[in-house]
Design an enzyme around this catalytic site. Structure first.
Site, short mmCIF file in Angstrom:
data_model
loop_
_atom_site.label_atom_id
_atom_site.label_comp_id
_atom_site.label_asym_id
_atom_site.label_seq_id
_atom_site.Cartn_x
_atom_site.Cartn_y
_atom_site.Cartn_z
N GLY A 111 0.78 -1.24 0.00
CA GLY A 111 0.00 0.00 0.00
C GLY A 111 0.81 1.29 0.00
O GLY A 111 0.27 2.35 0.30
N SER A 112 2.10 1.22 -0.40
CA SER A 112 2.85 2.49 -0.40
C SER A 112 2.30 3.44 -1.46
O SER A 112 2.28 4.66 -1.24
CB SER A 112 4.35 2.24 -0.60
OG SER A 112 4.62 1.77 -1.89
N ARG A 172 -4.96 -8.72 -9.22
CA ARG A 172 -5.98 -9.55 -9.85
C ARG A 172 -6.34 -8.97 -11.20
O ARG A 172 -6.37 -7.74 -11.35
CB ARG A 172 -7.26 -9.56 -9.00
CG ARG A 172 -7.30 -10.59 -7.92
CD ARG A 172 -8.60 -10.48 -7.16
NE ARG A 172 -9.76 -10.99 -7.87
CZ ARG A 172 -10.02 -12.27 -8.05
NH1 ARG A 172 -9.22 -13.19 -7.57
NH2 ARG A 172 -11.10 -12.66 -8.71
N LEU A 173 -6.63 -9.86 -12.16
CA LEU A 173 -7.18 -9.38 -13.41
C LEU A 173 -8.61 -8.92 -13.16
O LEU A 173 -9.34 -9.55 -12.39
CB LEU A 173 -7.20 -10.51 -14.45
CG LEU A 173 -5.89 -10.80 -15.15
CD1 LEU A 173 -6.07 -12.01 -16.07
CD2 LEU A 173 -5.42 -9.59 -15.96
N VAL A 174 -9.01 -7.84 -13.79
CA VAL A 174 -10.40 -7.40 -13.63
C VAL A 174 -11.23 -7.92 -14.80
O VAL A 174 -10.70 -8.16 -15.89
CB VAL A 174 -10.50 -5.87 -13.51
CG1 VAL A 174 -9.70 -5.36 -12.32
CG2 VAL A 174 -10.09 -5.18 -14.79
N ASN A 213 -4.20 1.77 -13.91
CA ASN A 213 -3.33 0.86 -13.16
C ASN A 213 -1.91 1.40 -13.17
O ASN A 213 -1.49 2.04 -14.14
CB ASN A 213 -3.34 -0.52 -13.83
CG ASN A 213 -2.42 -1.52 -13.15
OD1 ASN A 213 -2.44 -1.68 -11.93
ND2 ASN A 213 -1.59 -2.20 -13.94
N HIS A 249 2.07 0.08 -13.02
CA HIS A 249 2.83 -1.16 -13.23
C HIS A 249 4.32 -0.83 -13.21
O HIS A 249 4.75 0.17 -13.80
CB HIS A 249 2.45 -1.77 -14.59
CG HIS A 249 3.13 -3.07 -14.85
ND1 HIS A 249 2.74 -4.26 -14.25
CD2 HIS A 249 4.20 -3.37 -15.64
CE1 HIS A 249 3.54 -5.24 -14.66
NE2 HIS A 249 4.43 -4.72 -15.49
C1 GAR Z 1 3.90 -1.47 -7.22
O1 GAR Z 1 5.25 -1.50 -7.61
C2 GAR Z 1 3.01 -1.63 -8.43
O2 GAR Z 1 3.53 -1.03 -9.58
C3 GAR Z 1 2.96 -3.13 -8.56
O3 GAR Z 1 2.84 -3.60 -7.25
C4 GAR Z 1 3.56 -2.72 -6.39
C5 GAR Z 1 2.67 -2.38 -5.22
O4 GAR Z 1 3.39 -1.67 -4.24
N1 GAR Z 1 1.85 -3.55 -9.38
C6 GAR Z 1 1.93 -4.56 -10.22
O5 GAR Z 1 2.92 -5.27 -10.35
C7 GAR Z 1 0.67 -4.82 -11.02
N2 GAR Z 1 0.96 -5.60 -12.18
P1 GAR Z 1 2.61 -0.99 -3.05
O6 GAR Z 1 1.65 -2.03 -2.49
O7 GAR Z 1 3.68 -0.62 -2.07
O8 GAR Z 1 1.89 0.20 -3.61
#
Ligand code: GAR
Length: 200
Positions: free
Chosen positions: A12-13, A91-93, A107, A109
């Site tokens: 959740g950062s 999750r895929l939506v 999103n 990524h």
């Molecule tokens: C982030 O780096 C985000 O880009 C990635 O998960 C991490 C979540 O970090 N998302 C994916 O890989 C989606 N395909 P966080 O929980 O600290 O925000």
């Protein structure tokens, strides 16, 4: 004021960075709720600490992806959300969510898409020996990390980088890029105008 609903599954950062940024003027958008599909995810504690309404909805109890997304849409509509942000949502939506919020699901990524879609994007980038990596904010479509790119930010990959060190560098970029995109969407259109792809 754009009303943002965040979906997240983990640390959740990005959620916290977005909530905090949007609380500073100019006030263009606000995170009205978090929905988390993992009961033990640290993002839930962040939402409590930040005073953001939190729904915990485990996908393990849902009969199908569509049934789960129908519940999600109910929450988001109850909260009068008009932009849905996937921030570490693993999750895929389904079309149920995408049709309820047309061109209003984005999103973040951790790669320069279209490179390194899917899981372990940072690991994939290191294995490919790239010298530049980064992150992408894109509209979500029915594919995995295939929707139209809105904005990207890049960072040099050092020969000494590990998966942890590169992930940390990319997180720093994400914490800037995601709020910037949400602010731009809020300022320029509410939710429906197209943005040009930009790279910083
Ligand atoms: C982030 O780096 C985000 O880009 C990635 O998960 C991490 C979540 O970090 N998302 C994916 O890989 C989606 N395909 P966080 O929980 O600290 O925000």
């Amino acid at each position: 004021m754009l009303r943002v609903g965040v979906l997240a599954s983990g640390g959740g950062s990005n959620f916290e960075a977005l909530v905090s940024d949007l609380r500073t003027p100019p006030l263009l958008a606000t995170v009205v709720s978090l929905t988390c599909n993992v009961e033990s995810a640290p993002v839930i504690e962040r939402a409590h600490r930040l005073g953001v309404k939190c729904h915990v909805l485990s996908h393990r109890h849902a009969a199908s992806r569509e049934a789960f997304d129908t519940q999600l849409v109910d929450f988001l509509r109850t909260d009068n959300v008009n932009l849905v942000v996937l921030a570490g949502y693993m999750r895929l939506v389904s079309p149920v969510l995408l049709e309820a919020f047309p061109r209003a699901v984005i999103n973040i990524h951790p790669s320069l898409l279209p490179d390194f879609k899917g899981l372990h994007a940072v690991r994939q980038a290191l294995a490919a020996k790239v010298t530049t990596s980064g992150c992408t904010v894109h509209f979500v479509d029915a594919g995995m990390d295939t929707g139209q790119t809105i904005a990207q930010a890049s960072v040099a990959v050092a020969p000494s980088d590990t998966e942890d060190s590169l992930a940390s560098k990319i997180h720093q970029l994400e914490h800037q890029l995601l709020p910037r995109v949400v602010r731009t969407l809020a300022a320029e259109r509410g939710v429906h105008a197209d943005l040009q792809v930009s790279r910083t």
